[in-house]
Design a protein around this motif. Structure first.
Motif, PDB file in Angstrom:
ATOM      1  N   LEU A 151       0.851  -1.189   0.000  1.00 45.21           N
ATOM      2  CA  LEU A 151       0.000   0.000   0.000  1.00 45.21           C
ATOM      3  C   LEU A 151       0.887   1.239   0.000  1.00 45.21           C
ATOM      4  O   LEU A 151       1.765   1.382   0.845  1.00 45.21           O
ATOM      5  CB  LEU A 151      -0.911   0.019   1.240  1.00 45.21           C
ATOM      6  N   ASN A 152       0.668   2.109  -0.957  1.00 52.63           N
ATOM      7  CA  ASN A 152       1.446   3.332  -1.104  1.00 52.63           C
ATOM      8  C   ASN A 152       0.472   4.499  -1.139  1.00 52.63           C
ATOM      9  O   ASN A 152      -0.029   4.873  -2.198  1.00 52.63           O
ATOM     10  CB  ASN A 152       2.284   3.252  -2.384  1.00 52.63           C
ATOM     11  N   CYS A 153       0.175   5.038   0.030  1.00 45.14           N
ATOM     12  CA  CYS A 153      -0.794   6.128   0.147  1.00 45.14           C
ATOM     13  C   CYS A 153      -0.098   7.467  -0.053  1.00 45.14           C
ATOM     14  O   CYS A 153       0.734   7.867   0.767  1.00 45.14           O
ATOM     15  CB  CYS A 153      -1.454   6.108   1.525  1.00 45.14           C
ATOM     16  N   HIS A 163       4.046  -1.091   3.707  1.00 48.99           N
ATOM     17  CA  HIS A 163       3.500   0.268   3.616  1.00 48.99           C
ATOM     18  C   HIS A 163       4.607   1.270   3.344  1.00 48.99           C
ATOM     19  O   HIS A 163       5.686   1.209   3.940  1.00 48.99           O
ATOM     20  CB  HIS A 163       2.822   0.675   4.932  1.00 48.99           C
ATOM     21  N   ASN A 180      -0.674   7.763   5.249  1.00 51.44           N
ATOM     22  CA  ASN A 180       0.030   6.499   5.447  1.00 51.44           C
ATOM     23  C   ASN A 180      -0.564   5.725   6.628  1.00 51.44           C
ATOM     24  O   ASN A 180      -0.725   4.495   6.572  1.00 51.44           O
ATOM     25  CB  ASN A 180       1.512   6.740   5.724  1.00 51.44           C
ATOM     26  N   GLY A 207      -3.690   3.786   5.854  1.00 50.08           N
ATOM     27  CA  GLY A 207      -3.404   2.509   5.215  1.00 50.08           C
ATOM     28  C   GLY A 207      -2.968   1.455   6.202  1.00 50.08           C
ATOM     29  O   GLY A 207      -3.404   0.287   6.147  1.00 50.08           O
ATOM     30  N   ILE A 208      -2.097   1.823   7.133  1.00 43.91           N
ATOM     31  CA  ILE A 208      -1.612   0.870   8.141  1.00 43.91           C
ATOM     32  C   ILE A 208      -2.755   0.380   9.019  1.00 43.91           C
ATOM     33  O   ILE A 208      -2.926  -0.829   9.241  1.00 43.91           O
ATOM     34  CB  ILE A 208      -0.516   1.526   9.008  1.00 43.91           C
ATOM     35  N   GLN A 266       2.972  -6.336   9.511  1.00 43.51           N
ATOM     36  CA  GLN A 266       2.876  -5.072   8.782  1.00 43.51           C
ATOM     37  C   GLN A 266       4.257  -4.417   8.811  1.00 43.51           C
ATOM     38  O   GLN A 266       4.852  -4.254   9.872  1.00 43.51           O
ATOM     39  CB  GLN A 266       1.850  -4.147   9.434  1.00 43.51           C
ATOM     40  N   VAL A 274       6.773  -1.156   7.488  1.00 45.70           N
ATOM     41  CA  VAL A 274       6.808   0.187   6.911  1.00 45.70           C
ATOM     42  C   VAL A 274       8.188   0.462   6.326  1.00 45.70           C
ATOM     43  O   VAL A 274       9.217   0.100   6.903  1.00 45.70           O
ATOM     44  CB  VAL A 274       6.438   1.287   7.932  1.00 45.70           C
TER      45      VAL A 274
END
Length: 404
Positions: A10-12, A89, A126, A129-130, A142, A144
């Motif tokens: 996921l790249n917010c 992330h 971000n 998303g997390i 998860q 980062v």
């Protein structure tokens, strides 16, 4: 296809959400997509799977959370959720606490929150998303990956501000740089293309999107970059001003009673292409206006893009100072990869360095094209390389989740 190494990435971003399920061993992309223009009435989410693309309109109030919820539901529908082994992330700012990727813990969450003031358009997105991924996949690790990590090799003379030194030693006020995963990836790809070792390759990488930054990479390591303490420094961006005289801020506060929040909103949300054009922060919209029939809109759009391109060219020229040699200039990011107009405007202002484009090659370098676009008599190579931050994130997520 092995599902044992599948990573959800996921790249917010500030106005977008890129996502993919990637096999971290084979680099195969199982599913991918992009939610863009989030927060506007043109917000959409596009998902590519099995050679087909589905585009769905999102309501304006959904923004990032709505896009993530839609994605998670789609993964369940396609029976892909059970194949995931971790979620990776992108997080913009790690301050000086994080110099490499880490597994999410309560401490990590708190530090991301603490540094949100340094990246107000990104760190909060971000975190969405997390937290959404933790809720949807509570048993998965998860991980980062911080945008600031790649730039930790900058020398002190590049990252220090010429202010009271105690503000650095006591409060960590320094230049950090961002878009690190993108600059790292395209510099590695440039080295491959040039058939050189990354440790022997020096390039200037130009990441142009809604957020924009330039990086001077000497023999594979970041030695300077245009963003600073926050992503607001440097180039003109979609809604961010980039470099401004600090006296401008003091003047607005003293003469017009601007509050800190008003200054923040002005420089981060109401400036850049949007502020200059009074039309849009989207380069595509402005390019359409430049070639349109409305004279007033044409003038407004052209001014915004002229300022944008001039700042990029000026930074490219200045970053030759940081390098012992230059192998190539590399364009990447949504604008850098797709706008032949912007690339042409930028390079046309670098004639003093004898850098020239081949018009036909430049016009063809769009929509995922990879290659050289310089003219035969150009002193330096100019490359267009599509970035792949998701691949970098997937690799780090797989490595850390396996070690755990």
């Amino acid at each position: 296809m092995s599902s044992e190494k599948n990573i959800l990435v996921l790249n917010c971003g500030s106005s977008s959400l890129k996502f993919a399920v990637i096999n971290s061993t084979t680099a195969e992309t199982v599913i991918s997509g992009l939610a863009e223009r989030l927060g506007s009435n043109k917000a959409t989410i596009a998902i590519k799977y099995n050679g087909e693309k589905q585009v769905v309109k999102l309501t304006e109030n959904n923004q990032h959370l709505g896009a993530i919820e839609y994605l998670v539901s789609d993964l369940h529908t396609k029976n892909l959720s059970n194949s995931l082994t971790a979620v990776g992330h992108r997080v913009v700012h790690g301050g000086e606490v994080f110099t490499s990727s880490v597994i999410v813990t309560e401490h990590v969450i708190n530090e991301i929150i603490r540094t949100s003031g340094l990246a107000p358009l990104h760190n909060p997105a971000n975190l969405v998303g997390i937290q959404a991924a933790q809720k949807s996949f509570p048993t998965l690790p998860q991980v980062v990956v911080f945008d600031t990590a790649f730039h930790q090799t900058m020398p002190q003379h590049a990252y220090m501000y010429a202010i009271d030194r105690d503000l650095y030693t006591g409060k960590g006020l320094r230049r950090y740089g961002f878009h690190g995963t993108s600059h790292y990836f395209v510099s590695q790809e440039a080295a491959k293309h040039l058939k050189q070792s990354p440790a022997e390759t020096s390039v200037i990488t130009v990441h142009l999107g809604n957020g924009c930054s330039i990086c001077a990479i000497e023999n594979g390591q970041s030695v300077d970059t245009s963003m600073g303490l926050t992503p607001a420094e440097g180039l003109v961006m979609g809604t961010r001003s980039g470099d401004v005289d600090p006296g401008l801020i003091i003047y607005l506060m003293n003469q017009f009673n601007y509050s800190g929040q008003q200054i923040d909103d002005l420089l981060n949300k109401q400036s850049g292409l949007l502020g200059l054009s009074k039309m849009s922060n989207d380069c595509r919209t402005l390019e359409e206006a430049v070639f349109g029939d409305d004279k007033k809109l044409k003038e407004q759009a052209k001014l915004a893009l002229d300022v944008f391109c001039y700042r990029v060219a000026k930074y490219i020229a200045s970053y030759t100072v940081a390098l012992s040699h230059l192998d190539a200039i590399v364009f990447t990011g949504g604008i850098g990869e797709n706008s032949d107009y912007i690339r042409a405007q930028v390079i046309s202002q670098l004639s003093i360095l004898n850098i020239k484009l081949a018009k036909d090659l430049n016009e063809k370098a769009r929509f995922g094209a990879f290659g050289e676009i310089q003219a035969p008599d150009s002193q330096f190579k100019v490359l267009v390389i599509p970035t792949n931050e998701e691949w970098v994130i997937a690799q780090d997520a797989a490595r850390l989740s396996e070690s755990k």
